[in-house]
Design a protein around this motif. Structure first.
Motif, mmCIF file in Angstrom:
data_model
loop_
_atom_site.group_PDB
_atom_site.id
_atom_site.type_symbol
_atom_site.label_atom_id
_atom_site.label_comp_id
_atom_site.label_asym_id
_atom_site.label_seq_id
_atom_site.Cartn_x
_atom_site.Cartn_y
_atom_site.Cartn_z
ATOM 1 N N ALA A 38 57.850 61.227 79.262
ATOM 2 C CA ALA A 38 56.602 61.573 79.950
ATOM 3 C C ALA A 38 55.431 61.442 78.985
ATOM 4 O O ALA A 38 55.578 61.658 77.781
ATOM 5 C CB ALA A 38 56.677 62.993 80.496
ATOM 6 N N PRO A 39 54.256 61.084 79.496
ATOM 7 C CA PRO A 39 53.098 60.989 78.604
ATOM 8 C C PRO A 39 52.668 62.355 78.089
ATOM 9 O O PRO A 39 52.983 63.392 78.679
ATOM 10 C CB PRO A 39 52.015 60.381 79.517
ATOM 11 C CG PRO A 39 52.418 60.772 80.902
ATOM 12 C CD PRO A 39 53.919 60.758 80.895
ATOM 13 N N VAL A 40 51.957 62.345 76.982
ATOM 14 C CA VAL A 40 51.350 63.561 76.463
ATOM 15 C C VAL A 40 50.184 63.931 77.385
ATOM 16 O O VAL A 40 49.410 63.058 77.792
ATOM 17 C CB VAL A 40 50.832 63.341 75.029
ATOM 18 C CG1 VAL A 40 50.211 64.620 74.475
ATOM 19 C CG2 VAL A 40 51.964 62.852 74.133
ATOM 20 N N LEU A 41 50.060 65.205 77.721
ATOM 21 C CA LEU A 41 49.032 65.655 78.653
ATOM 22 C C LEU A 41 48.010 66.515 77.937
ATOM 23 O O LEU A 41 48.338 67.608 77.455
ATOM 24 C CB LEU A 41 49.650 66.453 79.812
ATOM 25 C CG LEU A 41 50.793 65.783 80.583
ATOM 26 C CD1 LEU A 41 51.268 66.691 81.712
ATOM 27 C CD2 LEU A 41 50.372 64.430 81.124
ATOM 28 N N ALA A 42 46.784 66.033 77.859
ATOM 29 C CA ALA A 42 45.708 66.753 77.184
ATOM 30 C C ALA A 42 44.743 67.314 78.207
ATOM 31 O O ALA A 42 44.061 66.566 78.916
ATOM 32 C CB ALA A 42 44.987 65.830 76.211
ATOM 33 N N ASP A 43 44.680 68.628 78.311
ATOM 34 C CA ASP A 43 43.773 69.320 79.231
ATOM 35 C C ASP A 43 42.469 69.581 78.486
ATOM 36 O O ASP A 43 42.411 70.398 77.572
ATOM 37 C CB ASP A 43 44.415 70.637 79.678
ATOM 38 C CG ASP A 43 43.612 71.366 80.736
ATOM 39 O OD1 ASP A 43 42.365 71.277 80.708
ATOM 40 O OD2 ASP A 43 44.219 72.047 81.585
ATOM 41 N N VAL A 44 41.407 68.867 78.886
ATOM 42 C CA VAL A 44 40.132 68.965 78.169
ATOM 43 C C VAL A 44 39.068 69.677 78.992
ATOM 44 O O VAL A 44 37.870 69.519 78.754
ATOM 45 C CB VAL A 44 39.635 67.562 77.745
ATOM 46 C CG1 VAL A 44 40.640 66.892 76.832
ATOM 47 C CG2 VAL A 44 39.348 66.682 78.964
#
Length: 271
Positions: free
Chosen positions: A21-27
């Motif tokens: 799974a892709p890395v998920l960055a919550d910005v």
């Protein structure tokens, strides 16, 4: 037409929990996050202004950038990352769209233990078998990909937790443990709000194997056998955990979309 650098919530949901799974960055801004303090499983919070540190955390890996509505913050940051050669996408519609997608779980941010040195730190008894492999798998795949796990003598779990700020699990008289007829894996699912059909199916198998109630799921006896066999192949608990991650990856895919498949011989036998 969809933008070439966007992914929609349904597409992302299909990737959730998978080893690639892709890395998920919550910005999201602090204000937006405070108004809706939930996380997409596997995501981490990161300020949109700190691009260099984000690139360090990504280490060149494929990522999805998430903001509140999938507009300027995520699209701008995605474009910046792509200009630096990083495979990045933004979540179409942002957290609002994920929240509205049926069956898409969200983790209450307050449910996660406080990080120690940048990631959550957990401690449990050494020589893991079922729950103590299944729980790290769940945490790493759905809550904190960088989570670290300490395996110590049963008598030293409490002291290690106190001395190093680790979160104890799957031992008596702690928050993250068995509750009644349910095992620690069930507790994690409940506290993290990870209620999906696949994880509920997997939970029955884990519970049946971990509590010796093989009537809960026919696969429970098989999981017990595999877990015992796995534990006898490795002297090092961390090597066993890495091997166990692959076992639970396979079980999750079976629970999610492989339960209807059977096997017989001869291959062309008619029903």
């Amino acid at each position: 037409m969809a933008a070439p650098n966007e992914i929609n919530p349904a597409q992302l949901l299909r990737l959730t929990g998978l080893p690639d799974a892709p890395v998920l960055a919550d910005v999201r801004t602090d204000e937006d996050f405070a108004a809706d303090p939930y996380l997409i499983p596997g995501s981490f919070r990161h300020p949109h202004t700190d691009i260099d540190r984000l690139k360090g955390r990504l280490n060149g890996r494929h990522c999805v950038v998430i903001c509140q509505k999938g507009l300027k913050l995520s699209q701008g940051l995605t474009a910046w990352l792509r200009s630096d050669g990083i495979e990045a996408e933004y979540l179409q519609g942002g957290m609002f769209a994920w929240r509205d997608l049926k069956g898409a779980p969200r983790i209450p941010a307050g449910a996660l233990p406080a990080p120690v040195g940048g990631s959550t730190l957990w401690v449990t008894r050494h020589r893991p078998k079922i729950d103590r492999i299944a729980c790290p798998w769940l945490i790493r795949r759905f809550a904190d990909a960088g989570a670290r796990f300490l395996f110590v003598s049963p008598s030293e779990v409490a002291g290690t937790a106190e001395r190093f700020g680790a979160t104890p699990f799957d031992v008596e008289d702690v928050f993250w443990s068995h509750r009644g007829e349910f095992c620690t894996f069930d507790t994690l699912l409940e506290e993290f709000g990870l209620r999906t059909a696949a994880l509920d199916t997997l939970a029955r198998v884990v519970r049946g194997a971990d509590t010796n109630r093989h009537d809960l799921a026919p696969e429970a006896a098989g999981l017990l056998a595999l877990s015992v066999g796995l534990s006898r192949q490795f002297k090092d608990d961390h090597q066993q955990l890495e091997a166990g991650m692959k076992l639970y990856d396979a079980l999750y895919r079976w629970a999610r979309d492989g339960q209807s498949e059977g096997h017989d011989w001869p291959a062309d036998r008619k029903a």
